[in-house]
Write a protein that holds these residues in place. Structure first.
Motif, short mmCIF file in Angstrom:
data_model
loop_
_atom_site.label_atom_id
_atom_site.label_comp_id
_atom_site.label_asym_id
_atom_site.label_seq_id
_atom_site.Cartn_x
_atom_site.Cartn_y
_atom_site.Cartn_z
N ASN A 444 0.89 -1.13 -0.03
CA ASN A 444 0.18 0.12 0.05
C ASN A 444 0.98 1.15 -0.05
O ASN A 444 0.69 2.21 -0.68
N PHE A 445 2.01 1.28 0.70
CA PHE A 445 2.73 2.55 0.97
C PHE A 445 3.45 2.48 -0.39
O PHE A 445 3.67 3.63 -0.91
N ASN A 447 2.59 1.89 -3.33
CA ASN A 447 1.46 2.55 -4.35
C ASN A 447 1.16 3.91 -3.98
O ASN A 447 1.20 4.63 -4.99
N ASN A 448 0.90 4.11 -2.87
CA ASN A 448 0.54 5.43 -2.18
C ASN A 448 1.61 6.44 -2.74
O ASN A 448 1.31 7.51 -3.30
N PHE A 449 2.74 6.16 -2.18
CA PHE A 449 4.02 6.95 -2.25
C PHE A 449 4.40 7.52 -3.69
O PHE A 449 4.51 8.36 -3.95
N GLU A 451 2.10 7.11 -6.36
CA GLU A 451 1.06 7.89 -6.83
C GLU A 451 1.11 9.62 -6.31
O GLU A 451 1.13 10.61 -7.18
N VAL A 452 1.34 9.72 -5.18
CA VAL A 452 1.51 11.10 -4.47
C VAL A 452 2.66 11.84 -5.11
O VAL A 452 2.84 12.89 -5.36
N GLU A 455 1.83 13.10 -8.35
CA GLU A 455 1.28 14.41 -8.22
C GLU A 455 1.88 15.59 -7.72
O GLU A 455 1.91 16.73 -8.23
N GLN A 483 12.22 12.14 -0.63
CA GLN A 483 11.98 11.25 0.49
C GLN A 483 11.00 10.01 0.14
O GLN A 483 11.14 9.15 0.63
N ASN A 484 9.92 10.38 -0.74
CA ASN A 484 8.96 9.41 -1.19
C ASN A 484 9.72 8.21 -1.82
O ASN A 484 9.36 7.08 -1.58
N LYS A 487 11.16 6.26 0.76
CA LYS A 487 10.22 5.32 1.53
C LYS A 487 9.70 4.13 0.61
O LYS A 487 9.37 2.87 0.88
N HIS A 491 9.79 0.42 1.48
CA HIS A 491 8.52 -0.60 1.72
C HIS A 491 8.79 -1.80 0.54
O HIS A 491 8.26 -2.95 0.85
#
Lengths: 673, 126
Positions: A444-445, A447-449, A451-452, A455, A483-484, A487, A491
């Motif tokens: 999840n992380f 994918n989320n990081f 995606e963000v 953006e 930083q992302n 991460k 992950h």
């Protein structure tokens, strides 16, 4: 009868006169074959040469004979030379028969017979019949032996195979003699003897003379018998196969004549001949004879010694295991196996002999007592025979029991291996649920990081296109993206680590120890165990407390194995607190503590819970295999037993438990640092 | 609007701050973070009436999200707060249990931030 007798004397003098003229004996024929063999190319003629050599040596050097037959068989196989193969089977069968391997001999002879039948080779078929007949008479089955001999004789006559006719005629005579049909025996032996001389067949001659000696002895003509035996003995110096039988004949003459010392002398010569030239059947006959002879002299120790030898030899000749083994092996494998089996049989025979000796020697005092009161030699013989039977029977029973135990042990080992595997799979099942949950979070992380970050980059581009750019915001966006990425990487690694851990857990351990950070390992398995349980029962929760010694040295362990132990202990701890939680006790807060610390030269891992605890009688059994307090189907009862083995045997450590009912339980793993 | 996010994964903070960076920058939303049920409860007790929405994970070591929910609802001196529960196990039992305990909504992982943003905008208190 009178005419017979006179004729026999005539034959006797004939043979005396004929002896020195005989130059071609089997050994010298073998020598010339050996010379030809040295230069023979590996073709079909070499196969036949080898089988001829095996034939000549069969009653002279049975071990060499069998060796040549094997070589012939191998070469014939390679050349796809069926006729040679057929001959080789027969020669090898005869060789093995003489070295006492009757089941294998029979199998090979029957194989040879089938090939000969396919080839419609009447002469060879007759040869196999004769060999099968001899195989039967070796085993003292004289009636079936005679059947084979008569078939062989009629075919040998039809095909004009006089060499075979020579052998088979004597064989018929011998079989009749053994059956006590002395008239027929004498007729055939005389006919055979004439053929022996005609064919210059020393092997057959030695045998026929010996049988004629036997008959003379039984008819009460010791002088004549002695003469036959001595002549046979002259032949038997090369035809070693006959030596033991002739010596035993001489021994028997000495017994009848009342020369007990000569009985023992000839008996021992017979035994030595059988042993020296590798004829187990002769060893059996001689040792049985010697046992009886010593029993008659009331020398119990010697009698028992030879009885033991006889038993061991009989075992190696007639062992059932051997029969089964031979039947299940196909030939090419068998050549190798045969040699192995022979060695093992010899070793086993020696061992059995020693055991038997020990057992028998223990029985000596009792028997000495018996014999002191025994008056008749006959009676002592009878007792000896009974004892022999009892010992044989007891030995068979022991053998049967041992075989059964062997079978159960094998079964148990298989079952154990299966259970260990199922315990492993069970713990893998527990792990899988934990892993699925564990792996979802990092994914999840990731994918989320990502995606963000897309953006953020988009926003950065927009910002750059604006007339009044905000340098501070741009720097912030860039720093976030950087930083992302870190991460995402972290992950991703975390997910990969979990998958790797799962694979390691399911794989059979290679057992390789590696310096390991136990704090990290403990934490990893704590999470897995907890999440695994949560996945199964969502209402469950407990406080997890860790107290890791930051100065803990790396310890050389098999990480997957130690992980299994931790998983097991933690699962039990969670199970115990969960059970107590279900008792709806006021103010109860489930707590599982995992602690590591260094104590001198050792490292401790403590797994404690404030669960239901265990009474002393349960504590005493928890490391036993198959002991479980869980309901049927929930536990294999192997978890703690395997854990114990892993720690104590696998790592040279200890696994201890302390528990109070209603208070909790603590397991302590101690490992050498 | 003050939102308290409760999750044992610490990276949730960075994720929320970036996902809602525009709302945070404009002052629409304000996020606080707690990394266990116990921490969340202590935070709430220290700041009664500040937090309007709690977004909590259910599966956490120690106090679970559902227990936290129970505490929040039971401690009457705190104003009613909207509770959204997040869990990896989207089964019906958990959902019923959460809603029965007074949760306003039930979300499953992986969290769809577009949906969450939508839900936050539709909240009457906003």
């Amino acid at each position: 009868m009178k005419t017979y007798f006179g004729w026999m004397v005539l034959v006797g003098s004939l043979l005396l006169a004929g002896l020195p003229a005989r130059a071609q004996h089997p050994a010298s024929r073998a020598d010339s074959l050996q010379q030809r063999l040295a230069t023979a190319p590996p073709d079909t003629s070499r196969v036949l040469l080898l089988t001829r050599l095996a034939y000549e040596l069969a009653e002279v050097d049975p071990v060499a004979s069998a060796r040549h037959a094997r070589q012939a068989l191998q070469l014939a196989h390679e050349l796809h030379y069926v006729r040679g193969e057929c001959q080789a089977y027969i020669r090898l069968g005869v060789g093995l028969r003489n070295t006492g391997d009757f089941p294998a001999a029979q199998q090979l002879l029957l194989r040879g017979l089938r090939l000969a039948e396919n080839l419609h080779d009447q002469s060879t078929i007759a040869t196999v019949y004769n060999a099968l007949g001899r195989l039967n008479s070796e085993q003292r089955k004289f009636r079936p032996a005679l059947e084979y001999f008569f078939r062989a004789k009629s075919m040998a006559e039809k095909t004009g195979n006089r060499a075979l006719l020579t052998r088979v005629t004597g064989n018929i005579g011998e079989a009749y003699a053994q059956l006590g049909t002395l008239d027929s025996a004498t007729t055939y032996l005389h006919a055979g003897y004439r053929l022996d001389l005609e064919q210059h067949d020393e092997v057959s001659e030695a045998g026929d003379l010996r049988s004629l000696g036997d008959i003379a002895a039984r008819q009460g003509h010791p002088q004549q018998a002695r003469q036959y035996y001595l002549h046979s003995l002259q032949r038997a110096q090369t035809v070693t196969y006959m030596l033991a039988a002739v010596y035993l004949g001489l021994a028997e003459l000495a017994r009848t004549a009342g020369h007990p010392d000569s009985v023992l002398y000839y008996g021992r010569r017979a035994l030595a001949a059988g042993q020296q030239h590798h004829y187990p059947a002769n060893v059996l006959d001689a040792s049985e004879y010697l046992s009886r002879a010593y029993a008659a002299r009331r020398d119990s120790a010697a009698a028992f010694r030879y009885l033991a030898l006889a038993n061991a030899t009989r075992d190696s000749l007639y062992s059932q295991a051997k029969t089964i083994q031979m039947q299940t092996l196909d030939f090419s494998e068998r050549v190798r196996q045969q040699e192995l089996a022979d060695q093992q049989a010899q070793a086993a025979a020696r061992q059995r002999q020693n055991l038997l000796l020990a057992a028998l020697l223990c029985a000596v005092p009792a028997l000495v007592l018996l014999w002191r009161y025994g008056r008749l030699q006959r009676r002592s013989n009878e007792q000896l025979r009974e004892l022999n039977e009892a010992v044989t029977q007891q030995k068979q029973e022991l053998q049967t029991q041992r075989d059964q135990l062997d079978a159960s042990l094998t079964g148990l080992r298989a079952a154990q291996a299966q259970l260990v595997q199922s315990e492993k799979m069970a713990s893998l099942g527990e792990l899988t649920a934990g892993i699925a949950h564990e792996i979802q979070n990092p994914l999840n992380f990731v994918n989320n990081f990502s995606e963000v970050s897309a953006e953020l980059v988009e926003e950065l581009v927009e910002e750059q296109q604006r007339p009044a750019r905000d340098a501070g915001l741009e720097a912030e966006l860039l720093s976030d993206v950087r930083q992302n990425l870190v991460k995402i990487h972290q992950h991703g690694q975390r997910a990969a680590g979990i998958v790797r851990g799962m694979l390691e857990h399911s794989r059979t351990s290679t057992g390789e120890r590696q310096p390991t950070n136990l704090n990290k390992l403990a934490e990893e398995y704590l999470r897995l165990a907890y999440q695994g349980l949560r996945a199964k029962d969502k209402t469950f929760n407990a406080e997890l407390r860790t107290d890791f010694d930051p100065a803990l040295p790396r310890v050389s362990v098999v990480a997957t194995e130690l992980g299994r132990v931790l998983l097991n202990l933690l699962n039990n701890a969670f199970y115990a607190v969960h059970k107590r939680q279900q008792q709806s006790e006021a103010g109860y807060a489930p707590l599982v503590t995992l602690q590591t610390r260094r104590v001198g030269a050792q490292v401790e891992i403590r797994v404690a819970d404030n669960g239901t605890g265990m009474p002393a009688e349960v504590q005493a059994k928890i490391f036993q295999p198959f002991f479980t307090t869980k309901p049927t189907g929930e536990g294999t009862g192997l978890g703690l037993s395997l854990s114990y083995d892993i720690i104590s045997q696998g790592h040279g450590g200890t696994l201890a438990v302390a528990s109070q009912p209603g208070q909790g339980t603590e397991f302590v793993i101690t490992l050498p640092a | 609007m003050q939102i308290l996010v409760v999750d044992d994964e610490t990276d949730v903070r960075d994720l929320f701050q970036q996902r809602f960076r525009r709302e945070i920058r404009s002052g629409e939303l304000s996020f606080n973070f707690a990394f266990s049920g116990e921490e969340a409860l202590a935070y709430l007790r220290a700041r009664p009436s500040e937090v309007l929405l709690i977004l909590s994970d259910i599966n956490m070591p120690g106090m679970s999200g559902l227990e936290l929910l129970g505490h929040v609802k039971a401690e009457g001196h705190m104003p009613p707060t909207t509770m959204m529960m997040i869990t990896a196990y989207g089964d019906d039992n958990s959902r019923q249990e959460a809603l029965g305990l007074g949760a306003t909504d039930f979300l499953t992982k992986p969290l769809d931030f577009a949906v969450l943003r939508q839900k936050l905008q539709e909240l009457p208190a906003l």
